[in-house]
Design a protein around this motif. Structure first.
Motif, PDB file in Angstrom:
ATOM      1  N   MET A  12       0.734  -1.359  -0.085  1.00 18.48           N
ATOM      2  CA  MET A  12      -0.054   0.000   0.011  1.00 18.48           C
ATOM      3  C   MET A  12       0.890   1.095  -0.112  1.00 18.48           C
ATOM      4  SD  MET A  12      -3.144  -0.813  -0.297  1.00 18.48           S
ATOM      5  CE  MET A  12      -2.420  -2.289  -1.333  1.00 18.48           C
ATOM      6  N   SER A  13       2.142   1.321  -0.016  1.00 16.68           N
ATOM      7  CA  SER A  13       3.024   2.260  -0.053  1.00 16.68           C
ATOM      8  C   SER A  13       3.809   2.193  -1.292  1.00 16.68           C
ATOM      9  CB  SER A  13       4.042   2.447   1.270  1.00 16.68           C
ATOM     10  OG  SER A  13       4.759   1.243   1.252  1.00 16.68           O
ATOM     11  N   SER A  14       3.473   1.547  -2.273  1.00 17.11           N
ATOM     12  CA  SER A  14       4.448   1.403  -3.317  1.00 17.11           C
ATOM     13  C   SER A  14       4.082   2.554  -4.271  1.00 17.11           C
ATOM     14  CB  SER A  14       4.241  -0.068  -4.154  1.00 17.11           C
ATOM     15  OG  SER A  14       5.076  -0.005  -5.448  1.00 17.11           O
ATOM     16  N   PRO A  15       5.009   3.075  -4.987  1.00 12.79           N
ATOM     17  CA  PRO A  15       4.489   4.324  -5.990  1.00 12.79           C
ATOM     18  C   PRO A  15       4.297   3.444  -7.469  1.00 12.79           C
ATOM     19  CG  PRO A  15       6.917   4.217  -5.822  1.00 12.79           C
ATOM     20  CD  PRO A  15       6.208   3.208  -4.722  1.00 12.79           C
ATOM     21  N   TRP A  16       4.769   2.421  -7.416  1.00 14.49           N
ATOM     22  CA  TRP A  16       4.584   1.690  -8.920  1.00 14.49           C
ATOM     23  C   TRP A  16       3.393   0.749  -8.863  1.00 14.49           C
ATOM     24  CZ3 TRP A  16       8.373   3.797 -11.488  1.00 14.49           C
ATOM     25  CH2 TRP A  16       9.379   4.120 -10.838  1.00 14.49           C
ATOM     26  N   THR A  17       2.907   0.428  -7.585  1.00 12.15           N
ATOM     27  CA  THR A  17       1.507  -0.252  -7.558  1.00 12.15           C
ATOM     28  C   THR A  17       0.550   1.148  -7.822  1.00 12.15           C
ATOM     29  OG1 THR A  17       2.420  -1.625  -5.867  1.00 12.15           O
ATOM     30  CG2 THR A  17      -0.124  -1.165  -6.039  1.00 12.15           C
ATOM     31  N   TYR A  18       0.879   2.380  -7.365  1.00 15.23           N
ATOM     32  CA  TYR A  18      -0.104   3.190  -7.759  1.00 15.23           C
ATOM     33  C   TYR A  18      -0.309   3.560  -8.878  1.00 15.23           C
ATOM     34  CZ  TYR A  18      -1.008   8.150  -8.288  1.00 15.23           C
ATOM     35  OH  TYR A  18      -1.642   9.486  -8.786  1.00 15.23           O
ATOM     36  N   LEU A  19       0.972   3.633  -9.821  1.00 14.18           N
ATOM     37  CA  LEU A  19       1.026   3.979 -11.026  1.00 14.18           C
ATOM     38  C   LEU A  19       0.471   2.986 -12.007  1.00 14.18           C
ATOM     39  CD1 LEU A  19       4.553   5.536 -11.365  1.00 14.18           C
ATOM     40  CD2 LEU A  19       2.232   6.934 -11.710  1.00 14.18           C
ATOM     41  N   GLY A  20       0.327   1.874 -11.434  1.00 10.22           N
ATOM     42  CA  GLY A  20      -0.208   0.739 -12.388  1.00 10.22           C
ATOM     43  C   GLY A  20      -1.549   0.099 -11.915  1.00 10.22           C
ATOM     44  N   GLY A 173       9.333  -8.041  -5.432  1.00  7.51           N
ATOM     45  CA  GLY A 173       8.961  -6.762  -5.493  1.00  7.51           C
ATOM     46  C   GLY A 173       7.423  -6.262  -5.721  1.00  7.51           C
ATOM     47  N   ALA A 174       6.865  -5.153  -5.783  1.00 11.29           N
ATOM     48  CA  ALA A 174       5.448  -4.827  -5.916  1.00 11.29           C
ATOM     49  C   ALA A 174       5.434  -3.672  -6.839  1.00 11.29           C
ATOM     50  CB  ALA A 174       4.813  -4.347  -4.717  1.00 11.29           C
ATOM     51  N   PRO A 175       4.522  -3.641  -7.898  1.00  7.35           N
ATOM     52  CA  PRO A 175       3.573  -4.794  -7.649  1.00  7.35           C
ATOM     53  C   PRO A 175       3.781  -6.053  -8.670  1.00  7.35           C
ATOM     54  CG  PRO A 175       3.084  -3.099  -9.647  1.00  7.35           C
ATOM     55  CD  PRO A 175       4.247  -2.840  -8.779  1.00  7.35           C
ATOM     56  N   THR A 176       3.339  -7.021  -8.424  1.00 10.26           N
ATOM     57  CA  THR A 176       3.878  -8.520  -9.273  1.00 10.26           C
ATOM     58  C   THR A 176       2.447  -9.084  -9.426  1.00 10.26           C
ATOM     59  OG1 THR A 176       5.945  -8.867  -8.209  1.00 10.26           O
ATOM     60  CG2 THR A 176       4.716 -10.823  -8.858  1.00 10.26           C
ATOM     61  N   TYR A 177       2.644  -9.361 -10.840  1.00 12.44           N
ATOM     62  CA  TYR A 177       0.967  -9.980 -11.390  1.00 12.44           C
ATOM     63  C   TYR A 177       1.665 -11.501 -11.758  1.00 12.44           C
ATOM     64  CZ  TYR A 177       0.676  -5.112 -12.139  1.00 12.44           C
ATOM     65  OH  TYR A 177       0.947  -3.658 -12.070  1.00 12.44           O
ATOM     66  N   ILE A 178       0.804 -12.474 -11.129  1.00 10.87           N
ATOM     67  CA  ILE A 178       1.143 -13.847 -11.625  1.00 10.87           C
ATOM     68  C   ILE A 178      -0.181 -14.541 -12.409  1.00 10.87           C
ATOM     69  CG2 ILE A 178       1.719 -16.251 -10.910  1.00 10.87           C
ATOM     70  CD1 ILE A 178       3.195 -15.244  -8.705  1.00 10.87           C
ATOM     71  N   TYR A 179       0.094 -14.769 -13.889  1.00 14.33           N
ATOM     72  CA  TYR A 179      -0.795 -15.402 -14.464  1.00 14.33           C
ATOM     73  C   TYR A 179      -0.362 -16.775 -14.889  1.00 14.33           C
ATOM     74  CZ  TYR A 179      -4.473 -16.163 -17.959  1.00 14.33           C
ATOM     75  OH  TYR A 179      -5.440 -16.880 -18.829  1.00 14.33           O
ATOM     76  N   GLU A 180      -1.290 -17.848 -14.537  1.00 13.04           N
ATOM     77  CA  GLU A 180      -0.883 -19.166 -14.974  1.00 13.04           C
ATOM     78  C   GLU A 180       0.382 -19.447 -14.589  1.00 13.04           C
ATOM     79  OE1 GLU A 180      -2.161 -19.974 -19.171  1.00 13.04           O
ATOM     80  OE2 GLU A 180      -4.301 -20.278 -18.455  1.00 13.04           O
TER      81      GLU A 180
END
Length: 211
Positions: A12-20, A173-180
């Motif tokens: 909840m404090s990651s700027p990259w999470t915010y931007l994405g 790191g954050a954010p990380t997305y995992i698909y299949e």
């Protein structure tokens, strides 16, 4: 058939999470994917994966991070305070707040975006409990009830499970997305994720350009 869900590890404090965040949400909606949101302890993830808190990084890395934030803010036309008043900030309670909302079937995505904006646009301290209550209230939630729920063992346990699962799966790191089973780290990898989703769902790939 391709999977109908995608895992989303963030802080909840990651700027990259915010931007994405909002772009990722739209991408998941486009492909009819259910997001399995997993707020995690980013400091713990870093501690076992070679990452360092911002102030402990080499000066040249800190300078370049600042430059990248500025570039992405301009490219995406998303406001971003490059030197927020409250960052680095302890975000555990904010993560608990979002998990509590999730467990109650509330709009966790709206709350997540509001918390991220509080840090990166509004210069608010998300480590402060009263601030979290205010953020929740402003976005249509019962802030006091959600804050009280952050003391529940089920909320804390989910946060710990998310963190341990992230470490086991190789998240660093954050954010990380995992698909299949495939990991995509960072909001700047959303184009790669979109490419993979289009491929999996049989959509045309002609429009993608990687150089």
């Amino acid at each position: 058939m391709p999977d109908t869900f995608i895992d989303y590890y963030d802080a909840m404090s990651s700027p990259w999470t915010y931007l994405g965040h909002q772009r990722f949400e739209k991408l998941a909606e486009r492909f009819n994917l259910t997001i399995r949101h997993k707020p995690m302890d980013l400091l713990k993830v870093w501690s076992v994966s070679g990452g360092l808190p911002l102030k402990q990084r080499a000066q040249q890395r800190q300078v370049y991070r600042h430059l990248e934030l500025k570039r992405w803010s301009e490219i995406l036309q998303r406001p971003c305070n490059l030197e927020p008043a409250y960052h680095p900030v302890a975000d555990r309670r904010a993560c608990y707040l979002v998990i509590a909302a999730m467990q109650r079937g509330l709009d966790w995505s709206r709350l997540t975006n509001a918390v991220l904006r509080a840090v990166w646009v509004e210069d608010r301290n998300i480590a402060d409990h009263a601030t979290l209550v205010a953020i929740a209230d402003e976005n249509g939630f019962d802030g006091k009830a959600l804050l009280a729920a952050t003391e529940e063992e089920a909320v804390k346990a989910e946060y710990e499970r998310n963190t341990e699962e992230a470490i086991r799966l190789g998240v660093f790191g954050a954010p990380t997305y995992i698909y299949e089973g495939e990991l995509f780290w960072g909001q700047d990898r959303l184009l790669m994720l979109e490419y993979r989703l289009a491929q999996k769902h049989g959509q045309p790939l002609d429009g993608f350009r990687f150089g």
